[in-house]
Design a protein around this motif. Structure first.
Motif, mmCIF file in Angstrom:
data_model
loop_
_atom_site.group_PDB
_atom_site.id
_atom_site.type_symbol
_atom_site.label_atom_id
_atom_site.label_comp_id
_atom_site.label_asym_id
_atom_site.label_seq_id
_atom_site.Cartn_x
_atom_site.Cartn_y
_atom_site.Cartn_z
ATOM 1 N N PRO A 50 0.797 -1.237 0.000
ATOM 2 C CA PRO A 50 0.000 0.000 0.000
ATOM 3 C C PRO A 50 0.824 1.279 0.000
ATOM 4 C CG PRO A 50 -0.237 -1.177 2.091
ATOM 5 C CD PRO A 50 0.433 -2.103 1.134
ATOM 6 N N HIS A 51 1.959 1.300 0.718
ATOM 7 C CA HIS A 51 2.764 2.516 0.759
ATOM 8 C C HIS A 51 3.557 2.747 -0.522
ATOM 9 C CE1 HIS A 51 1.965 2.229 5.142
ATOM 10 N NE2 HIS A 51 2.028 3.538 5.061
ATOM 11 N N HIS A 52 3.586 1.758 -1.406
ATOM 12 C CA HIS A 52 4.371 1.894 -2.632
ATOM 13 C C HIS A 52 3.548 1.791 -3.906
ATOM 14 C CE1 HIS A 52 7.268 0.872 0.527
ATOM 15 N NE2 HIS A 52 8.114 1.584 -0.165
ATOM 16 N N TYR A 53 2.267 1.421 -3.784
ATOM 17 C CA TYR A 53 1.395 1.360 -4.959
ATOM 18 C C TYR A 53 0.129 2.200 -4.792
ATOM 19 C CZ TYR A 53 4.037 -2.593 -6.963
ATOM 20 O OH TYR A 53 5.006 -3.403 -7.508
ATOM 21 N N ILE A 54 -0.273 2.479 -3.558
ATOM 22 C CA ILE A 54 -1.539 3.176 -3.317
ATOM 23 C C ILE A 54 -1.323 4.485 -2.567
ATOM 24 C CG2 ILE A 54 -3.818 3.049 -2.258
ATOM 25 C CD1 ILE A 54 -3.575 1.087 -4.505
ATOM 26 N N TYR A 55 -0.760 4.399 -1.372
ATOM 27 C CA TYR A 55 -0.603 5.578 -0.523
ATOM 28 C C TYR A 55 0.471 6.538 -1.035
ATOM 29 C CZ TYR A 55 -3.131 2.918 3.151
ATOM 30 O OH TYR A 55 -4.061 2.218 3.882
ATOM 31 N N ASN A 56 1.345 6.075 -1.906
ATOM 32 C CA ASN A 56 2.495 6.877 -2.324
ATOM 33 C C ASN A 56 2.128 8.012 -3.264
ATOM 34 O OD1 ASN A 56 1.874 4.681 -4.184
ATOM 35 N ND2 ASN A 56 3.622 5.385 -5.374
ATOM 36 N N ALA A 57 0.935 8.027 -3.809
ATOM 37 C CA ALA A 57 0.535 9.059 -4.771
ATOM 38 C C ALA A 57 -0.960 9.326 -4.628
ATOM 39 C CB ALA A 57 0.853 8.619 -6.200
ATOM 40 N N GLU A 58 -1.368 10.479 -5.125
ATOM 41 C CA GLU A 58 -2.802 10.771 -5.158
ATOM 42 C C GLU A 58 -3.457 9.910 -6.232
ATOM 43 O OE1 GLU A 58 -4.539 12.660 -3.089
ATOM 44 O OE2 GLU A 58 -2.693 13.018 -1.961
ATOM 45 N N HIS A 59 -4.473 9.187 -5.854
ATOM 46 C CA HIS A 59 -5.216 8.360 -6.800
ATOM 47 C C HIS A 59 -6.701 8.698 -6.676
ATOM 48 C CE1 HIS A 59 -1.610 5.598 -6.443
ATOM 49 N NE2 HIS A 59 -1.751 5.673 -7.757
#
Length: 616
Positions: free
Chosen positions: A216-225
């Motif tokens: 999650p911290h590298h595919y989801i939380y790392n950027a605004e989606h």
């Protein structure tokens, strides 16, 4: 019932593979609307997930990030029920696992392709996805590794004496096996990692920050989606079909986390695709509550059958693991103080982690290990119960290891006693374990739903551990091998009494305190027939799940018990895929995180292709 919401893609489960699919698709096409529904809580910026050493915290009985499944009593386990944990939080296992960087043997993936008929799933075809996910910080220029992916791979923030001593013993005691500078290069096994300033065992940990490389911290939380709706604390009840086409899902609050939300069924519609990604325990349940599976199972709970798939929920696979604890010299470094809450230890190592990203907080306590194949001498010692398994499955595949065998610089007591919070047997001081798990157990299990409407209802689950005598024979041999390694390590101060087999008082291998190691050339311990029976009884009482569950929605031909095809489409349906470790058609010689990642990465590429989305 609330009014339906509409999305392009719905993902039922926010674990490792589901979050990869969501993140990759969202980045590839910002106009694509994606709903992810996860039964567990969020993990964003929580140090209990970011700090790699905290994995045992998530295995407490009151854990809110893991769900425990209990297998039915088993004669092979002496009538024991067994606990099987699985991650239940955003990121799933990636957020709570041991952070071990171990990759499957190339022959495992080739077996998926050649034996089970899955085009596109050989080792050569999966290698681009194995590279794509990672930034390998150990050594530059390694052909089978990647250097620009989102997940960091390093040796972690420390190198314990236990790890070094284990390899030193290997070099002197086990000279039949060689060494390698990359124990995770896919094509070598039966070799120890080279002793060097950094440990040869790698971890999903950033060398710079000391943080866990979770999903999650590298595919989801790392950027605004803005095109991802991430809904935590809700169970997916079922997939909605129109005929045999998946057109949406129903979901309900998970009462553990959403007690303040009215318990009502909510509908979400999918315009283009439904992806089930709830793991080896969760995905079969969603499908069965949706009318997919064996008719007798569905009839028993009152679900009308939509598609007949007799293989669903069958062929449960796992890795059978045992940790054997020993008393360690007081001056060595272990994780015991950190994981048991010692304030001085935690304050000291937290400070180093926060300032430098190093130390025992940036560590998992496992610094060395080897994927072993038995020699002819070993096969004779293991005995006839394993011989047929060896000849039919392993002998012709020299790249396929039989057990993973290594160390852990902390006490992990038997049968989840320390895992589940019973500290009564923790005697303090410093401890270490020599551990192993079977890479491809012969024993299989099964699981099915017991309720048509309640996703939190216990499963009808049988783990199958030790049902095949070949597995028991391997464990018995591995226990004896662990003793020989442990008692030659300089930090050895004897066995942790009470955590070993109960031998006769005068038996040579009885557990006892010791004032130091035996000489490297000391004779091996001798075991009588009575001693062997004691070891077998102990194995039955001690073996546990490595929480590497897979295989319950197998990617095989439908006529051979398959649930999904090589494009991960559920047989007999349209617009429905399964993307998680449940699709594995056979086991893998590794901790399963790497395989879950590659499944997610490959699935994202396939889905993008099918949806006509440009994808790099």
């Amino acid at each position: 019932m609330s009014g339906p919401q509409t999305y392009d893609v719905i993902i039922a489960g926010g674990g490792t593979a589901g979050c990869i699919v969501a993140g990759r698709l969202a980045d590839a096409d910002p106009s694509l609307t994606i709903l992810v529904v996860e039964a567990g809580p969020p993990t964003r910026n929580d140090v209990l997930h970011l700090q790699p050493c905290r994995y045992l915290y998530h295995l407490r009985p009151e854990s809110t990030t893991v769900r425990f499944h209990t297998s039915a009593k088993s004669d092979a386990l002496g009538g024991r029920e067994m606990v099987f944990p699985c991650g239940q939080c955003i990121g799933g296992g990636s957020s709570v696992n041991f952070a071990m960087y171990t990759r499957a043997a190339a022959v495992d993936y080739d077996e998926w392709a050649k034996v089970h008929g899955n085009s596109g799933w050989s080792a050569v075809e999966l290698l681009p996805f194995l590279r794509k996910c990672e930034s390998y910080e150990i050594e530059a220029g390694k052909e089978t590794h990647g250097y620009s992916g989102p997940l960091k791979v390093s040796s972690g923030g420390f190198y314990t004496e236990v790890g070094k001593e284990f390899l030193d013993v290997a070099a002197e005691y086990d000279k039949t096996r060689g060494t390698t500078d990359d124990v995770n290069g896919l094509y070598e096994c039966d070799k120890y990692g080279v002793t060097r300033p950094d440990p040869p065992v790698c971890r999903w940990i950033s060398a710079e920050t000391g943080k866990r490389s979770d999903i999650p911290h590298h595919y989801i939380y790392n950027a605004e989606h803005p095109n991802i709706t991430l809904l935590d604390g809700f169970h997916v009840k079922r997939v909605i079909f129109e005929g045999t086409k998946a057109v949406g899902i129903e979901y309900v609050p998970n009462k553990r986390f959403r007690a303040d939300v009215p318990f009502e069924v909510t509908t979400a519609r999918a315009k283009r695709l439904v992806v089930v990604s709830a793991g080896a325990f969760g995905s079969p349940g969603i499908l069965e509550r949706s009318g997919v599976g064996q008719k007798n199972v569905l009839d028993r709970v009152g679900v009308a059958q939509v598609v007949d798939l007799p293989g669903l929920g069958e062929q449960y696979q796992d890795h059978q693991v045992i940790f054997v604890p020993y008393v360690a010299a007081p001056e060595i470094h272990t994780l015991d103080g950190v994981v048991t809450g010692d304030k001085l230890e935690n304050d000291k190592w937290n400070k180093e982690w926060e300032e430098h990203g190093t130390g025992l907080i940036a560590h998992n306590g496992i610094d060395s290990g080897v994927k072993l194949r038995p020699t002819e001498k070993d096969l004779a010692a293991i005995g006839p119960a394993f011989r047929e398994r060896w000849e039919s499955y392993y002998a012709a595949s020299p790249g396929k290891p039989v057990i993973w065998f290594g160390n852990a610089a902390l006490q992990v007591h038997s049968t989840y006693e320390l895992y589940l919070g019973d500290m009564s047997k923790y005697e303090g001081g410093k401890n270490f374990c020599v551990a192993w798990y079977l890479q491809h157990p012969a024993s299989l299990g099964r699981l099915h739903i017991t309720s048509a409407s309640d996703p939190s209802a216990p499963l009808d689950f049988y783990g199958g551990f030790l049902d095949d005598p070949a597995d028991l024979a391997l464990h018995t041999w591995a226990y004896k091998l662990s003793r020989e390694f442990a008692r030659r390590m300089p930090c050895y101060r004897g066995e942790l009494v009470g955590a070993h087999p109960v031998f006769a008082p005068a038996a040579t291998p009885r557990a006892q305190a010791h004032d130091g190691p035996v000489p490297m050339d000391a004779p091996d311990l001798a075991y009588s027939a009575e001693d062997d029976r004691a070891v077998e009884e102990w194995v039955r009482a001690t073996v546990m799940s490595a929480w590497h569950s897979m295989g319950t929605c197998a990617m095989k031909p439908r006529g051979k018990g398959g649930v999904v095809d090589s494009r991960l489409n559920v047989y007999g349906t349209e617009g429905l895929k399964v993307v998680d470790m449940s699709i594995c058609p056979s086991n893998v010689a590794a901790n399963t995180y790497s395989t879950a990642i590659v499944i997610g990465e490959k699935a994202a590429a396939m889905i993008a292709e099918e949806l006509g989305i440009p994808f790099v």
